[in-house]
Design a protein around this motif. Structure first.
Motif, PDB file in Angstrom:
ATOM      1  N   TYR A  27       1.027  -1.257   0.051  1.00 59.26           N
ATOM      2  CA  TYR A  27       0.085   0.027   0.186  1.00 59.26           C
ATOM      3  C   TYR A  27       1.033   1.132  -0.061  1.00 59.26           C
ATOM      4  CZ  TYR A  27      -3.688  -3.066   1.775  1.00 59.26           C
ATOM      5  OH  TYR A  27      -4.522  -4.242   1.849  1.00 59.26           O
ATOM      6  N   HIS A  28       0.282   2.277  -0.828  1.00 58.36           N
ATOM      7  CA  HIS A  28       1.025   3.674  -0.414  1.00 58.36           C
ATOM      8  C   HIS A  28       0.037   4.286   0.509  1.00 58.36           C
ATOM      9  CE1 HIS A  28       2.031   7.590  -2.651  1.00 58.36           C
ATOM     10  NE2 HIS A  28       2.343   7.574  -1.483  1.00 58.36           N
ATOM     11  N   ILE A  29       0.408   4.684   1.622  1.00 59.70           N
ATOM     12  CA  ILE A  29      -0.464   5.284   2.534  1.00 59.70           C
ATOM     13  C   ILE A  29      -0.087   6.922   2.654  1.00 59.70           C
ATOM     14  CG2 ILE A  29      -1.035   5.259   5.195  1.00 59.70           C
ATOM     15  CD1 ILE A  29      -1.833   2.789   3.925  1.00 59.70           C
ATOM     16  N   THR A  30      -1.120   7.803   2.990  1.00 65.84           N
ATOM     17  CA  THR A  30      -0.699   9.281   3.016  1.00 65.84           C
ATOM     18  C   THR A  30      -1.608   9.352   4.371  1.00 65.84           C
ATOM     19  OG1 THR A  30      -0.747   9.639   0.681  1.00 65.84           O
ATOM     20  CG2 THR A  30      -0.858  11.485   2.048  1.00 65.84           C
ATOM     21  N   ILE A  31      -0.947  10.286   5.401  1.00 63.36           N
ATOM     22  CA  ILE A  31      -1.634  10.648   6.437  1.00 63.36           C
ATOM     23  C   ILE A  31      -1.356  12.253   6.454  1.00 63.36           C
ATOM     24  CG2 ILE A  31      -1.436  10.505   8.970  1.00 63.36           C
ATOM     25  CD1 ILE A  31      -0.104   7.669   8.641  1.00 63.36           C
ATOM     26  N   ALA A  32      -2.381  12.784   6.667  1.00 60.54           N
ATOM     27  CA  ALA A  32      -2.382  14.279   6.755  1.00 60.54           C
ATOM     28  C   ALA A  32      -2.352  14.912   8.103  1.00 60.54           C
ATOM     29  CB  ALA A  32      -3.665  14.951   5.756  1.00 60.54           C
ATOM     30  N   ALA A  61       8.227   9.442   3.311  1.00 61.25           N
ATOM     31  CA  ALA A  61       8.765  10.686   3.290  1.00 61.25           C
ATOM     32  C   ALA A  61       7.786  11.591   4.331  1.00 61.25           C
ATOM     33  CB  ALA A  61       8.548  11.435   1.949  1.00 61.25           C
ATOM     34  N   ILE A  62       8.509  12.241   5.205  1.00 64.08           N
ATOM     35  CA  ILE A  62       7.786  13.182   6.211  1.00 64.08           C
ATOM     36  C   ILE A  62       7.729  14.678   5.793  1.00 64.08           C
ATOM     37  CG2 ILE A  62       7.735  13.848   8.680  1.00 64.08           C
ATOM     38  CD1 ILE A  62       9.326  11.414   9.298  1.00 64.08           C
ATOM     39  N   MET A  63       6.682  14.838   4.950  1.00 68.07           N
ATOM     40  CA  MET A  63       6.479  16.276   4.278  1.00 68.07           C
ATOM     41  C   MET A  63       6.071  17.128   5.658  1.00 68.07           C
ATOM     42  SD  MET A  63       7.371  15.630   1.178  1.00 68.07           S
ATOM     43  CE  MET A  63       7.033  16.757   0.435  1.00 68.07           C
ATOM     44  N   PRO A  64       6.223  18.595   4.888  1.00 64.68           N
ATOM     45  CA  PRO A  64       5.668  19.310   5.962  1.00 64.68           C
ATOM     46  C   PRO A  64       4.242  19.335   6.462  1.00 64.68           C
ATOM     47  CG  PRO A  64       6.837  20.559   4.205  1.00 64.68           C
ATOM     48  CD  PRO A  64       6.654  19.216   3.908  1.00 64.68           C
ATOM     49  N   ASP A  65       3.322  18.966   5.682  1.00 67.10           N
ATOM     50  CA  ASP A  65       1.960  18.772   6.194  1.00 67.10           C
ATOM     51  C   ASP A  65       1.348  17.405   5.996  1.00 67.10           C
ATOM     52  OD1 ASP A  65       1.719  18.770   3.368  1.00 67.10           O
ATOM     53  OD2 ASP A  65       0.322  20.422   3.016  1.00 67.10           O
ATOM     54  N   HIS A  66       2.171  16.331   5.428  1.00 70.78           N
ATOM     55  CA  HIS A  66       1.659  15.020   5.368  1.00 70.78           C
ATOM     56  C   HIS A  66       2.722  14.028   5.353  1.00 70.78           C
ATOM     57  CE1 HIS A  66       2.552  15.911   1.152  1.00 70.78           C
ATOM     58  NE2 HIS A  66       2.579  14.803   0.992  1.00 70.78           N
ATOM     59  N   ILE A  67       2.258  12.743   5.550  1.00 67.06           N
ATOM     60  CA  ILE A  67       3.235  11.568   5.541  1.00 67.06           C
ATOM     61  C   ILE A  67       2.940  10.707   4.328  1.00 67.06           C
ATOM     62  CG2 ILE A  67       4.559   9.945   6.645  1.00 67.06           C
ATOM     63  CD1 ILE A  67       3.110  11.128   9.134  1.00 67.06           C
ATOM     64  N   HIS A  68       4.070  10.444   3.608  1.00 67.64           N
ATOM     65  CA  HIS A  68       3.902   9.109   2.773  1.00 67.64           C
ATOM     66  C   HIS A  68       4.690   7.859   3.197  1.00 67.64           C
ATOM     67  CE1 HIS A  68       2.111  11.430  -0.638  1.00 67.64           C
ATOM     68  NE2 HIS A  68       2.728  12.361  -0.596  1.00 67.64           N
ATOM     69  N   MET A  69       3.912   6.786   2.978  1.00 66.30           N
ATOM     70  CA  MET A  69       4.462   5.519   3.249  1.00 66.30           C
ATOM     71  C   MET A  69       4.270   4.357   2.050  1.00 66.30           C
ATOM     72  SD  MET A  69       4.368   4.960   7.567  1.00 66.30           S
ATOM     73  CE  MET A  69       2.599   4.723   7.407  1.00 66.30           C
ATOM     74  N   ASP A 101      -5.275   5.563   1.420  1.00 67.00           N
ATOM     75  CA  ASP A 101      -4.495   4.492   0.935  1.00 67.00           C
ATOM     76  C   ASP A 101      -4.634   4.188  -0.763  1.00 67.00           C
ATOM     77  OD1 ASP A 101      -6.241   1.864   0.135  1.00 67.00           O
ATOM     78  OD2 ASP A 101      -7.272   2.594   1.959  1.00 67.00           O
ATOM     79  N   ARG A 102      -3.581   3.714  -1.252  1.00 59.53           N
ATOM     80  CA  ARG A 102      -3.580   3.183  -2.663  1.00 59.53           C
ATOM     81  C   ARG A 102      -2.848   1.792  -2.757  1.00 59.53           C
ATOM     82  NH1 ARG A 102      -5.292   6.394  -7.332  1.00 59.53           N
ATOM     83  NH2 ARG A 102      -4.900   8.766  -6.764  1.00 59.53           N
ATOM     84  N   ILE A 103      -3.771   0.947  -3.115  1.00 62.09           N
ATOM     85  CA  ILE A 103      -3.503  -0.336  -3.422  1.00 62.09           C
ATOM     86  C   ILE A 103      -2.420  -0.476  -4.392  1.00 62.09           C
ATOM     87  CG2 ILE A 103      -4.225  -3.028  -3.568  1.00 62.09           C
ATOM     88  CD1 ILE A 103      -7.007  -1.749  -2.540  1.00 62.09           C
ATOM     89  N   VAL A 104      -1.300  -1.100  -4.175  1.00 60.39           N
ATOM     90  CA  VAL A 104      -0.321  -1.301  -5.092  1.00 60.39           C
ATOM     91  C   VAL A 104      -0.851  -2.593  -5.766  1.00 60.39           C
ATOM     92  CG1 VAL A 104       2.199  -1.614  -5.711  1.00 60.39           C
ATOM     93  CG2 VAL A 104       1.549  -0.201  -3.825  1.00 60.39           C
ATOM     94  N   LEU A 105      -0.932  -2.799  -7.065  1.00 63.99           N
ATOM     95  CA  LEU A 105      -1.367  -4.016  -7.862  1.00 63.99           C
ATOM     96  C   LEU A 105      -0.321  -4.423  -8.517  1.00 63.99           C
ATOM     97  CD1 LEU A 105      -4.709  -2.412  -9.127  1.00 63.99           C
ATOM     98  CD2 LEU A 105      -4.345  -3.878  -7.259  1.00 63.99           C
TER      99      LEU A 105
END
Length: 206
Positions: free
Chosen positions: A28-33, A83-91, A136-140
């Motif tokens: 999964y590609h997870i984004t937390i805001a 990646a810990i961005m200023p206003d969100h996180i990607h994992m 979330d984005r499911i990695v197919l």
């Protein structure tokens, strides 16, 4: 799970892909805001406007997030890239074996651990760090993992370009493509997004 910034007591589920098994092994590609009003997680450091010249510096809250992501590694879930961005996180994460509970439960545990440490550090039990839920984005199988790695790794560069080259993101009228006229808004970075899907139809002006 309670609202953002509260201790997790259940899955942070919300709207998810219908019919998908969020306990099964997947990537999964997870984004937390970040919550409105919360301090930034990190800041851009720009030596020059190139992929190698743009980095991120974790601010105090970003250091807490970095530490908790490192502690989040467990036998069922592996964090490949973040990646810990200023206003969100990607994992980019890999669920390696069947989970006992919905994936959202484990994301909730990570968020709650960050919030708990941040509140203790600031001696303020009311601080809110994240917006509720996550994306979330499911990695197919057809998605290229290396492309997703690069997409997450180059997030700081894209942010710097948006900040220092805003003309790249302007709306354009009268764009001619295949003999038709369009109004376009966007940028070439979208072509590097690993999650692209064909459109059934497009609106155009003849």
């Amino acid at each position: 799970m309670k609202e953002a910034g509260k201790r997790a007591s259940g899955p942070s589920v919300g709207p998810r892909k219908q019919g998908h098994d969020y306990q099964a092994p997947w990537k999964y590609h997870i984004t937390i805001a970040k919550a409105d009003g919360c301090v930034p997680f990190s800041e851009l450091v720009v030596k020059d406007l190139s992929k190698e010249g743009v980095t991120l510096r974790n601010l105090p809250l970003g250091q807490v997030i970095w530490r908790q992501i490192r502690l989040f590694q467990q036998k069922e879930i592996k964090v490949y890239q973040y990646a810990i961005m200023p206003d969100h996180i990607h994992m980019l994460i890999h669920v390696r074996q069947r989970l006992a509970r919905h994936l959202g439960y484990y994301i909730g545990i990570l968020k709650a651990a960050v919030v708990d440490e941040w509140r203790q550090k600031n001696q303020n039990p009311d601080l809110v760090v994240f917006r509720s839920n996550y994306h979330d984005r499911i990695v197919l199988p057809e998605h290229d993992l290396n492309t997703i790695f690069q997409y997450i790794r180059q997030n700081p560069y894209r942010l710097a370009v948006r900040k220092f080259r805003p003309a790249f993101f302007r709306r354009r009228r009268g764009v001619i493509a295949c003999g038709r006229e369009f109004m376009a808004y966007g940028n070439l970075f979208h072509l590097r997004n690993p999650f692209k899907y064909p459109l059934n139809s497009a609106s155009c002006r003849y």
